[in-house]
Scaffold this motif. Structure first.
Motif, PDB file in Angstrom:
ATOM      1  N   VAL A  23       0.859  -1.197   0.000  1.00  0.00           N
ATOM      2  CA  VAL A  23       0.000   0.000   0.000  1.00  0.00           C
ATOM      3  C   VAL A  23       0.890   1.239   0.000  1.00  0.00           C
ATOM      4  N   ALA A  24       0.568   2.208  -0.865  1.00  0.00           N
ATOM      5  CA  ALA A  24       1.329   3.457  -0.943  1.00  0.00           C
ATOM      6  C   ALA A  24       0.369   4.636  -0.926  1.00  0.00           C
ATOM      7  N   VAL A  25       0.884   5.812  -0.592  1.00  0.00           N
ATOM      8  CA  VAL A  25       0.077   7.034  -0.574  1.00  0.00           C
ATOM      9  C   VAL A  25       0.789   8.108  -1.384  1.00  0.00           C
ATOM     10  N   ASP A  26       0.068   8.707  -2.350  1.00  0.00           N
ATOM     11  CA  ASP A  26       0.525   9.923  -3.009  1.00  0.00           C
ATOM     12  C   ASP A  26      -0.260  11.053  -2.347  1.00  0.00           C
ATOM     13  N   ALA A  27       0.402  11.787  -1.468  1.00  0.00           N
ATOM     14  CA  ALA A  27      -0.288  12.793  -0.648  1.00  0.00           C
ATOM     15  C   ALA A  27      -0.628  14.059  -1.422  1.00  0.00           C
ATOM     16  N   ASN A  31      -0.160  16.229 -11.014  1.00  0.00           N
ATOM     17  CA  ASN A  31      -0.361  15.714 -12.374  1.00  0.00           C
ATOM     18  C   ASN A  31      -0.242  14.191 -12.467  1.00  0.00           C
ATOM     19  N   GLY A  32      -0.079  13.531 -11.335  1.00  0.00           N
ATOM     20  CA  GLY A  32      -0.110  12.068 -11.337  1.00  0.00           C
ATOM     21  C   GLY A  32       1.225  11.359 -11.520  1.00  0.00           C
ATOM     22  N   ASN A  33       2.293  12.159 -11.563  1.00  0.00           N
ATOM     23  CA  ASN A  33       3.624  11.583 -11.780  1.00  0.00           C
ATOM     24  C   ASN A  33       4.014  10.558 -10.711  1.00  0.00           C
ATOM     25  N   ASP A  34       3.829  10.943  -9.457  1.00  0.00           N
ATOM     26  CA  ASP A  34       4.213  10.043  -8.358  1.00  0.00           C
ATOM     27  C   ASP A  34       3.270   8.849  -8.297  1.00  0.00           C
ATOM     28  N   ALA A  35       1.961   9.105  -8.461  1.00  0.00           N
ATOM     29  CA  ALA A  35       0.980   8.012  -8.398  1.00  0.00           C
ATOM     30  C   ALA A  35       1.299   6.954  -9.446  1.00  0.00           C
ATOM     31  N   LEU A  36       1.715   7.409 -10.628  1.00  0.00           N
ATOM     32  CA  LEU A  36       2.060   6.475 -11.707  1.00  0.00           C
ATOM     33  C   LEU A  36       3.253   5.605 -11.302  1.00  0.00           C
ATOM     34  N   ALA A  37       4.271   6.224 -10.739  1.00  0.00           N
ATOM     35  CA  ALA A  37       5.455   5.462 -10.311  1.00  0.00           C
ATOM     36  C   ALA A  37       5.086   4.497  -9.186  1.00  0.00           C
ATOM     37  N   ALA A  68      -2.320   4.136 -18.434  1.00  0.00           N
ATOM     38  CA  ALA A  68      -1.216   3.196 -18.188  1.00  0.00           C
ATOM     39  C   ALA A  68      -1.727   1.809 -17.797  1.00  0.00           C
ATOM     40  N   GLY A  69      -3.068   1.652 -17.722  1.00  0.00           N
ATOM     41  CA  GLY A  69      -3.635   0.351 -17.363  1.00  0.00           C
ATOM     42  C   GLY A  69      -3.497   0.026 -15.881  1.00  0.00           C
ATOM     43  N   GLY A  71      -5.256   1.966 -13.419  1.00  0.00           N
ATOM     44  CA  GLY A  71      -6.334   2.683 -12.718  1.00  0.00           C
ATOM     45  C   GLY A  71      -6.998   1.867 -11.621  1.00  0.00           C
ATOM     46  N   HIS A  72      -7.095   0.563 -11.810  1.00  0.00           N
ATOM     47  CA  HIS A  72      -7.791  -0.279 -10.836  1.00  0.00           C
ATOM     48  C   HIS A  72      -7.044  -0.379  -9.509  1.00  0.00           C
ATOM     49  N   LEU A  73      -5.794   0.063  -9.474  1.00  0.00           N
ATOM     50  CA  LEU A  73      -5.000  -0.026  -8.239  1.00  0.00           C
ATOM     51  C   LEU A  73      -5.131   1.229  -7.375  1.00  0.00           C
ATOM     52  N   VAL A  74      -5.858   2.240  -7.881  1.00  0.00           N
ATOM     53  CA  VAL A  74      -5.840   3.553  -7.234  1.00  0.00           C
ATOM     54  C   VAL A  74      -7.173   3.903  -6.577  1.00  0.00           C
ATOM     55  N   ARG A  75      -7.104   4.494  -5.379  1.00  0.00           N
ATOM     56  CA  ARG A  75      -8.274   5.074  -4.708  1.00  0.00           C
ATOM     57  C   ARG A  75      -8.049   6.577  -4.642  1.00  0.00           C
ATOM     58  N   TYR A  76      -9.062   7.348  -5.031  1.00  0.00           N
ATOM     59  CA  TYR A  76      -8.936   8.811  -5.077  1.00  0.00           C
ATOM     60  C   TYR A  76      -9.655   9.439  -3.896  1.00  0.00           C
TER      61      TYR A  76
END
Ligand code: SAH
Length: 210
Positions: A23-27, A31-37, A68-69, A71-76
Motif C-alpha cells: 500500500v502506498a500514498v501519493d499525498a 499531475n499524477g507523476n508520483d501516483a504512476l510510479a 497506463a492500465g 487505474g484499478h490499483l488507485v483510490r482517489y
C-alpha cells in the motif's frame, strides 16, 4: 510535471520498500507523476491512495493511471492530506509502505493553490501513524514560490524533531542547482535489525542513503 533529480531520487529510495501487494500514498496527486510510479511498483495487486484538494489534479491523475492500465490499483480522495487518518481504511493503518509529498502548486494549474505548513505538518504526523514498520516517507519541497521556503523550513524542523532513537531523517539537495533550491527529505523508522547492529558493532550501520 517536471521530473526533478530530487523526485527521481525519491522514487528510487521508495522503490526499496514497495513491491507487489503493498500500500502506498501519493499525498499530493498533482499531475499524477508520483501516483504512476507508485502504482507501477505495487502492481499487480497493491493499492495507491491519492489525495488532492483540486478536482482538476485528481482528474489528470485518473486519466494518466487509466491510460497506463493501472487505474484499478488507485483510490482517489478529494480531501486534504491532513485528513489521511480518517480517509484510509483502518486495515491500512500501520501498513503503508511509502508516502510521497510533492509540495507546492500544481504545475500548469492555479499557482495560488499551494500546500501550506500547517496542513503539511499535520499530514506528516498522520503519515508516521499509518507507516508500516519498514515504510518510508519522501517529502519534496520547492522554495521558488511565495511561502515555499517557509514550508521547506517547517518540514526541515519537523524532521529534525523526530526522536533519533526511533527515526532516521535525511535530506537531499542538488547544491549547485541555479535558482531556488528543491529539497527532498526522507524519513524512515529505525528498525530492530539496525538497533541490534548498532549495539553489537558500536556503529550505526543503518543509513537511508546507502
Ligand atoms: N511543485 C510540484 C508539484 C506539486 S503538485 C512540481 O512542480 O512538480 C501539489 C499538489 O498539492 C497540487 O495539485 C495541490 O492541489 C495539492 N494540494 C495542496 N494542498 C493540499 C492538501 N492540503 N492536501 C492534498 N493536496 C494538496
Amino acid at each position: 510535471m517536471r521530473t526533478t533529480a530530487a523526485l527521481t531520487f525519491a522514487h528510487r529510495l521508495l522503490a526499496r520498500t514497495l513491491g507487489p501487494g503493498r500500500v502506498a500514498v501519493d499525498a499530493t496527486a498533482g499531475n499524477g507523476n508520483d501516483a504512476l510510479a507508485l502504482a507501477g511498483l505495487v502492481a499487480p495487486d497493491g493499492m495507491v491512495h491519492c489525495f488532492d484538494i483540486q478536482a482538476e489534479a485528481l482528474e489528470k491523475t485518473r486519466k494518466r493511471l487509466e491510460a497506463a492500465g493501472l487505474g484499478h490499483l488507485v483510490r482517489y480522495h478529494a480531501a486534504g492530506h491532513e485528513d489521511l487518518l480518517s480517509c484510509l481504511p483502518p486495515a491500512h493503518h500501520g501498513r503503508v509502505a511509502a508516502l510521497v509529498f510533492n509540495l507546492g502548486f500544481l504545475p500548469g494549474g492555479d499557482d495560488t493553490v499551494v500546500t501550506r505548513p500547517e496542513t503539511t505538518l499535520a499530514a506528516l504526523d498522520a503519515a508516521t501513524a499509518v507507516l508500516a514498520p519498514d515504510g518510508s516517507i519522501a517529502v519534496v519541497c520547492y522554495t521558488g514560490h511565495p511561502g515555499g521556503a517557509a514550508e521547506a523550513a517547517a518540514v526541515a524542523a519537523w524532521c529534525a524533531n523526530l526522536p533519533f532513537e526511533a527515526w532516521r531523517a535525511a535530506r537531499y539537495e542538488l547544491v549547485n542547482k541555479p535558482g531556488s533550491p528543491i529539497i527532498a527529505f526522507f524519513v524512515e523508522r529505525r528498525t530492530e535489525a539496525s538497533k541490534t547492529a548498532m549495539r553489537s558493532s558500536g556503529i550505526d550501520v543503518h543509513s537511508l542513503l546507502l
